[in-house]
Motif scaffolding. Structure first.
Motif, short mmCIF file in Angstrom:
data_model
loop_
_atom_site.label_atom_id
_atom_site.label_comp_id
_atom_site.label_asym_id
_atom_site.label_seq_id
_atom_site.Cartn_x
_atom_site.Cartn_y
_atom_site.Cartn_z
N UNK A 29 1.95 1.82 -3.59
CA UNK A 29 0.83 2.40 -4.35
C UNK A 29 0.66 3.88 -4.01
N UNK A 39 -7.05 -4.47 -2.30
CA UNK A 39 -7.19 -3.17 -1.64
C UNK A 39 -5.82 -2.55 -1.39
N UNK A 40 -4.87 -3.36 -0.95
CA UNK A 40 -3.53 -2.82 -0.68
C UNK A 40 -2.88 -2.32 -1.96
N UNK A 41 -3.14 -3.01 -3.06
CA UNK A 41 -2.55 -2.56 -4.33
C UNK A 41 -3.11 -1.21 -4.75
N UNK A 42 -4.21 -0.79 -4.12
CA UNK A 42 -4.80 0.51 -4.43
C UNK A 42 -4.49 1.52 -3.32
N UNK A 43 -3.54 1.17 -2.46
CA UNK A 43 -3.08 2.13 -1.45
C UNK A 43 -3.78 2.03 -0.10
N UNK A 102 0.82 -1.21 0.00
CA UNK A 102 0.00 0.00 0.00
C UNK A 102 0.85 1.26 0.00
N UNK A 134 -7.55 7.26 -3.36
CA UNK A 134 -6.11 7.42 -3.10
C UNK A 134 -5.68 8.87 -3.35
#
Ligand code: ATP
Ligand code: MG
Lengths: 252, 340
Positions: free
Chosen positions: A76, B203-207, A73, A105
């Motif tokens: 990202x 979800x983590x891959x989207x921050x 995260x 984000x």
């Protein structure tokens, strides 16, 4: 100044070396293609860069900071966002809400995130599905959702893992246009793709993996002439076809 | 979901709250103590189930430990009044903080692991806390805490003449908990929480910092559950371990929500509106059998629900609404064919 630097990255699964001292760089504003036969280690490399896997050796730098070992995260949030080859829709949430999660984000504000999500859904031709549960999308739609969701995060580097696989040739053309639009926004792209007709014309540089090892790196023109790449991946017939197409476009 | 549909939904909730607020003005309701009792419990259990819904429904992490947080809140208020002769309010605050702290301590290691560790760990803490409180002299041990007679009113959160005070207390709790969840549902935190449920790596891959999101949800859920527990103690004028920190009580948090529809705003209310009258009437009928019968009834209902409609009552309501809409559309189509 490079945006992404992969330095001697190795990833082992037990005895299997999926990435073997792979090094390359991605300059800002460019499109870099990452190609190679099945099992070459392309997705594994994406997983290493995006922090999903802990790498066995090597270092990775993004936008001036070292991201080796950071949780995904954080990577990202720094602006390196990837899509998944095996699509991962947030099934019970609507298509719109999937993209909205990405859009948050860029800030917690609801109005702005909704506007961003709407725009990305339009760009990726998902408007008619916006209120449907993401799990109900056809496969082409799920691929576009991967793209829309990653795009909504407002990334500096967008890493696409075979977003065009399984699409019809019209859909591939549509996807190529979308990618062009994305580049025009100033977003850098690292693209894994098996469809050579799609990646070769748009890439500024191509990196070729085979058996976890980088066997070539250079502009598409040089890659299609490279003996090692032809024998490992492209095949003679296919390479001739690409070369012929290049000649045609020169004469035109 | 578009904004107009959201506004329409909020209007429905507003109308419901106004209606509930006017209930005691109807003297037939206000003077019927049993009815008032059932209404108070429906509001209380809706709020309780909604606190569970935050982590269990929206967050997808099944907790069997909510009676511990509920109990800590009840003991907070009870000890403030019984042991220290204070108003319950500071105790409620301390109970909420303590419950959130316990929740975070339990969850922190579990959320790092995948699988069912969280469910098992929360299951275990009920037993641990129950036994600990049974033998802990400072908190009253197995005898528990019996409230003394104090001055009526909001300051002591205590009423003896009628149930109206408690009714409005329960309604305030209901509005607070549902309001918080309604707000979260439509803001970033709520979207992130659901995203983590649907796919943590994605979800983590989207921050999304999934660990932080889950811990925050758990802490909030526990603190609000503690508030509900404090109300329960004040209402029953006593607190003891078997009453507030039992597995039975934990199961009610879970069952009411699942029966009504986990991960939806209306689910906890629907579940409580069905189960609580059932529980109270079976109790009134078979009072001598103790606490067992209502759980059997709960269990049977849950089995039916899980087989028939895994999305709970709210899923059924949605299906029926869709069905009616289709009917209406079909009827419209019919008239246009008949028209000349
Ligand atoms: N999690 C894993 N555990 C063990 N082995 C793995 C894992 N992920 C990938 N591999 C292995 O690593 C090698 C590289 O796989 P990877 O998925 O990176 O290839 P790829 O280049 O993306 O292939 P494709 O073009 O088929 O998508 C393969 O041999 C694969 O079996
Ligand atoms: Mg792959």
């Amino acid at each position: 100044m490079t945006l992404l630097e992969v330095r001697e990255v190795t990833k082992k699964f037990g005895a299997l070396v999926a990435n073997d001292k792979v090094s390359f760089t991605v300059d800002p504003g460019t499109i870099v293609g990452l190609i190679g036969p099945n099992g070459a280690g392309k997705t594994t490399l994406f997983n290493c860069i995006s922090g999903l896997y802990a790498i066995s050796a090597g270092r990775i730098f993004f936008d001036g900071t070292e991201i080796t070992g950071l949780p995904s995260f954080r990577i990202a949030r720094l602006g390196a966002v990837r899509t998944f080859q095996v699509v991962r829709p947030l099934k019970e949430m609507t298509v719109f809400d999937n993209v909205l999660v990405g859009a948050f984000l860029q800030g917690a504000g609801n109005a702005r995130a909704r506007a961003t999500a709407e725009e990305c859904i339009r760009i990726c031709n998902l408007t008619e599905y916006a209120d449907k549960p993401a799990g109900d999308l056809p496969i082409g739609g799920k691929k576009r959702l991967e793209l829309a969701r990653a795009l909504a995060t407002g990334p500096k580097l967008l890493m696409l893992d075979e977003v065009m696989a399984g699409l019809t040739s019209t859909e591939v053309k549509g996807a190529m246009e979308v990618i062009h639009d994305i580049r025009r926004k100033g977003i850098t792209l690292l693209i894994v793709e098996h469809i050579m007709e799609a990646i070769m014309p748009i890439a500024d540089k191509v990196v070729v993996l085979d058996g976890g090892i980088k066997i070539a790196e250079g502009p598409p023109d040089r890659i299609i002439d490279d003996e090692r790449v032809i024998s490992a991946y492209l095949g003679t017939k296919f390479s001739r076809r690409l070369q012929a197409r290049r000649e045609e476009s020169k004469h035109a | 979901m578009n904004h107009r549909a959201l506004k329409r939904k909020d209007l429905f909730w507003l109308a419901l709250v106004v209606l509930l607020a006017l209930m005691p003005a109807v003297s037939a309701v206000a003077t019927n103590t049993f009815l008032m009792h059932v209404l108070i419990l429906i509001l209380l259990f809706s709020a309780m189930a909604q606190t569970w819904n935050i982590i269990g429904g929206y967050g997808g992490q099944t907790s069997f430990g909510h009676s511990v947080f509920f109990g800590i809140g009840a003991y907070g208020a009870g000890m403030a009044v019984v042991t220290y002769g204070l108003s319950p309010w500071p105790g409620i605050g301390i109970g909420m903080v303590a419950a959130a702290a316990v929740a975070v301590l339990i969850s922190y290691p579990c959320f790092k692991l995948s699988g069912h560790y969280f469910a098992i760990a929360t299951f275990a803490i009920v037993e641990i806390f129950h036994r600990m409180f049974l033998v802990w002299y400072w908190v009253g041990g197995a005898l528990g805490l019996d409230y003394p007679v104090v001055e009526q009113g909001l300051k002591n959160f205590m009423w003896y003449d009628t149930k109206t005070g408690y009714y409005y207390g329960a309604l305030a709790l209901f509005v607070l908990v549902f309001g918080i969840v309604r707000f979260l549902e439509s803001h970033r935190f709520g979207y992130y929480l659901r995203a983590v449920r649907e796919g943590q790596e994605t979800a983590e891959s989207l921050g999304v910092n999934s660990q932080a999101i889950k811990l925050t949800a758990m802490a909030l859920s526990a603190a609000l559950a503690a508030m509900c527990g404090a109300f329960f103690g004040q209402y029953n004028l006593r607190v003891d371990p078997s009453m507030v920190m039992s597995l039975d009580m934990s199961m009610k948090f879970v069952l009411v929500t699942i029966l009504g529809g986990a991960g939806t705003l209306a689910g906890p209310l629907l579940g409580a509106a069905v189960l609580i009258p059932l529980q109270e009437y079976t109790r009134a009928l078979w009072g001598g059998l103790g606490g067992g019968v209502d759980l059997i009834v709960f269990g049977v209902l849950i089995i039916i629900i899980v087989i028939k409609q895994p999305a709970g009552i709210s899923g059924m309501v949605r299906d029926i609404a869709k069905h009616i809409e289709r009917r209406r559309a079909a009827a419209k189509g019919g008239t246009s064919i008949d028209a000349p």
